[in-house]
Scaffold this motif. Sequence first.
Motif, mmCIF file in Angstrom:
data_model
loop_
_atom_site.group_PDB
_atom_site.id
_atom_site.type_symbol
_atom_site.label_atom_id
_atom_site.label_comp_id
_atom_site.label_asym_id
_atom_site.label_seq_id
_atom_site.Cartn_x
_atom_site.Cartn_y
_atom_site.Cartn_z
ATOM 1 N N VAL A 226 -19.475 -2.638 1.265
ATOM 2 C CA VAL A 226 -18.487 -3.516 1.912
ATOM 3 C C VAL A 226 -17.301 -3.657 0.967
ATOM 4 N N LEU A 227 -16.088 -3.420 1.511
ATOM 5 C CA LEU A 227 -14.869 -3.505 0.695
ATOM 6 C C LEU A 227 -13.778 -4.184 1.511
ATOM 7 N N ASN A 228 -13.223 -5.259 0.942
ATOM 8 C CA ASN A 228 -12.160 -6.015 1.608
ATOM 9 C C ASN A 228 -10.863 -5.818 0.825
ATOM 10 N N LEU A 229 -9.887 -5.134 1.456
ATOM 11 C CA LEU A 229 -8.585 -4.867 0.838
ATOM 12 C C LEU A 229 -7.459 -5.572 1.587
ATOM 13 N N CYS A 230 -7.781 -6.577 2.333
ATOM 14 C CA CYS A 230 -6.784 -7.275 3.148
ATOM 15 C C CYS A 230 -5.655 -7.835 2.275
ATOM 16 N N GLU A 231 -4.424 -7.575 2.690
ATOM 17 C CA GLU A 231 -3.219 -8.091 2.030
ATOM 18 C C GLU A 231 -3.119 -7.650 0.557
ATOM 19 N N THR A 232 -3.558 -6.445 0.282
ATOM 20 C CA THR A 232 -3.370 -5.861 -1.053
ATOM 21 C C THR A 232 -2.276 -4.800 -0.969
ATOM 22 N N PRO A 233 -1.651 -4.404 -2.093
ATOM 23 C CA PRO A 233 -0.536 -3.439 -2.051
ATOM 24 C C PRO A 233 -0.977 -1.983 -2.008
ATOM 25 N N VAL A 234 -2.190 -1.701 -1.572
ATOM 26 C CA VAL A 234 -2.662 -0.320 -1.538
ATOM 27 C C VAL A 234 -1.909 0.470 -0.471
ATOM 28 N N THR A 235 -1.780 1.767 -0.692
ATOM 29 C CA THR A 235 -1.087 2.662 0.232
ATOM 30 C C THR A 235 -2.004 3.830 0.581
ATOM 31 N N ASP A 236 -1.476 4.764 1.345
ATOM 32 C CA ASP A 236 -2.254 5.946 1.727
ATOM 33 C C ASP A 236 -2.754 6.712 0.511
ATOM 34 N N ALA A 237 -1.947 6.738 -0.559
ATOM 35 C CA ALA A 237 -2.320 7.497 -1.751
ATOM 36 C C ALA A 237 -3.645 7.017 -2.329
ATOM 37 N N GLY A 238 -3.889 5.710 -2.306
ATOM 38 C CA GLY A 238 -5.151 5.185 -2.808
ATOM 39 C C GLY A 238 -6.233 5.160 -1.755
ATOM 40 N N LEU A 239 -5.864 4.853 -0.516
ATOM 41 C CA LEU A 239 -6.856 4.743 0.549
ATOM 42 C C LEU A 239 -7.529 6.078 0.844
ATOM 43 N N LEU A 240 -6.807 7.184 0.665
ATOM 44 C CA LEU A 240 -7.403 8.494 0.907
ATOM 45 C C LEU A 240 -8.568 8.762 -0.035
ATOM 46 N N ALA A 241 -8.543 8.168 -1.232
ATOM 47 C CA ALA A 241 -9.627 8.378 -2.198
ATOM 48 C C ALA A 241 -10.930 7.753 -1.724
ATOM 49 N N LEU A 242 -10.865 6.808 -0.790
ATOM 50 C CA LEU A 242 -12.081 6.158 -0.299
ATOM 51 C C LEU A 242 -12.976 7.118 0.476
ATOM 52 N N SER B 13 -1.514 4.208 7.145
ATOM 53 C CA SER B 13 -0.884 4.965 8.227
ATOM 54 C C SER B 13 -1.946 5.421 9.219
ATOM 55 N N ALA B 14 -1.500 5.821 10.386
ATOM 56 C CA ALA B 14 -2.434 6.251 11.427
ATOM 57 C C ALA B 14 -3.175 7.522 11.018
#
Length: 724
Positions: A666-682, A699-700
């Motif tokens: 479980v990971l909650n990233l709500c209202e954090t400054p993460v972008t696609d560059a970091g989210l893709l690593a998930l 992004s979609a």
Amino acid sequence: MRYKLLQEGDIQVCVIRHPRTFLSKILTSKFLRRWEPHHLTLADNSVASATPTGYMENSISYSAIEDVQLLSWENAPKYCLQLTIPGGTVLLQAANSYLRDQWFHSLQWKKKIYKYKKVLSNPSRWEVVLKEIRTLVDMALTSPLQDDSIHQAPLEIVSRLLSENNNLTTQDQESIIVAIAPLLENNHPPPDLCEFFCKHCRERPRSMVVIEVFTPVVQRILKHNMDFGKCPRLRLFTQEYILSLNELNAGMEVVKKFIHSMHGPTGQCPHPRVLPNLVAVCLAAIYSCYEEFINSRDNSPSLKEIRNGCQQQCDRKPNLPLRLLHTSPDLVSQEATLTESRLKPVIVTSNEIHVEVERNNTANQKMTASVGNDSEPNLIDCLMVSPTCSTMSIELSAQADRILGCYVEILKMLSDYDDWRPALASLLQPIPFPKEALAHEKFTKELKYVIQRFAEDPRQEVHSCLLSVRAGKDGWFQLYSPGGVACDDDGELFASMVHILMGSCYKTKKFLLSLAENKLGPCMLLALRGNQTMVEILCLMLEYNIIDNNDTQLQIISTLESTDVGKRMYEQLCERQRELKELQRKGGPTRLTLPSKSTDADLARLLSSGSFGNLENLSLAFTNVTSACAEHLIKLPSLKQLNLWSTQFGDAGLRLLSEHLTMLQVLNLCETPVTDAGLLALSSMKSLCSLNMNSTKLSADTYEDLKAKLPNLKEVDVRYTEAW
């Protein structure tokens, strides 16, 4: 008032059976009665007899129109033109005054262009020709018509005139160039004219025409050209112009001022096409320096083979893995022996290029023996850095050498501009140079400045371009590392690149694995010489259990303990390992929530106070933690749920978590400054079943990618994102 130039077929006329009227087929405008009942004329080359169908059949050229006038007599019908042709006159009536004037100026322009084509096709006296050219240019500049062909047509006429008359004197050539200069302010020169300009730059580089006339032309090309592939002569002209600037007394200072004028005085260049066009010109010029040799070779070796000094198929040997298992006591003596033994140089020649390849026989024999008996390489094989084993000394002609020096210097200038450096690094990341250039010591030595600028830039989009574009392909990092074809030092640039890449590389563990597999020897050698970056690398390899072999681990420890800085860092590593064991010891809470406004230091202090081996749920919501706390989070062995709601946790931390906390659910990233560059690593966290990305820069496309790669993902919150 400005008018559009009429094109072929814009006006078509049919004859109505009533003898006194005509009707335009497209514009449906009425014409006056015929003065000669058997002829009609129009602006699309058409003159025809009246036929039963009513259409004009026999065409007539614009040159047959003797005169075009606006009707001005008293009681004349509105909006009429009078065309005088052999055998009669025709009156045309337009729908309004604007359309009538458009017809009038278009017909006048077409008529005059045909006249100048005829006059300039057979020149007799050049003073008359020059006068006609000036008149033609004035006509184009003062014409009320708005169309690209208004300026291009005179340029094409002059271009054809110059290409068909090679006996012009230098003064005549420069007079013609000056005469057409006003047309070049807003128009690219046609291909034949570019060829003429190139010839002038080569033959008279110090002419004032080059500075006064060609400079604004080249500036326009660099600012507005979109694709040199469609008009390669524009690129060639720009290339010759820059070389002519380099021939002036001030030389590269003039070129530097020109580059600065293209960038502008501000910190941001306002013209986005300038840099790609300049790089394209530089790459083409550098390629031309080696083109003769490239075309003359029959069986070209690959870049890896050039690095190994192999020119023949039978000489090509597999690479050795860089793993350290055995210690050799004769480090110095063996290094001296390997350095001094040489084969007779192998020489490859072409008309203007002389290539000398020096290969190390002893090294090749060692490699052959090692591969043959499957024995492991000793310490000296891995530690020794011997650039002479793969040197290729290339001698270019004097002209090619000047061209190479000029354009490599321009690449250096481009790398000095902060706003251009990210795009320049991206353009050079695929290594768009021939392998002969990369094996040329002078070229790689000069280009090293550019790579150094990339390695010093703290922006990730710049220094990440030091790595290869894709797996299996060499990048600048490999080329300038010890043992690489371009390495000419003891690893200083390599250490600098490793330092900057480790600071931002999101695949830290993967990067360390790559270093351990391919560059462990150079890393140990530099650490042995006291390089702090390499000492840190070796400590991280031990901390992350990158090295599996016990003998290699002992060699690394011995290397660390051989220097003061290494001994100090190794002691700190041992202390961290003891703390880590205490942290991961079973016991402690299973759930933990930090107070709001807690910082990274508070989290580190808390985790160092006891055992947290049982911690499964950690909430850092509404705290002030950043990506820096990821170094502590990855040490929690049982962590399954992590809440980072409304923190400053960014992409860098997310990349580190994705590499180490693969069991997170479980990971909650709500209202954090993460972008696609970091989210893709998930996508590597296959155990994730709940992911909150509410109010992030998701992004979609990234959302669809994550859904496809995370099979266990059941709960997702993407509200207030692009994917919502």
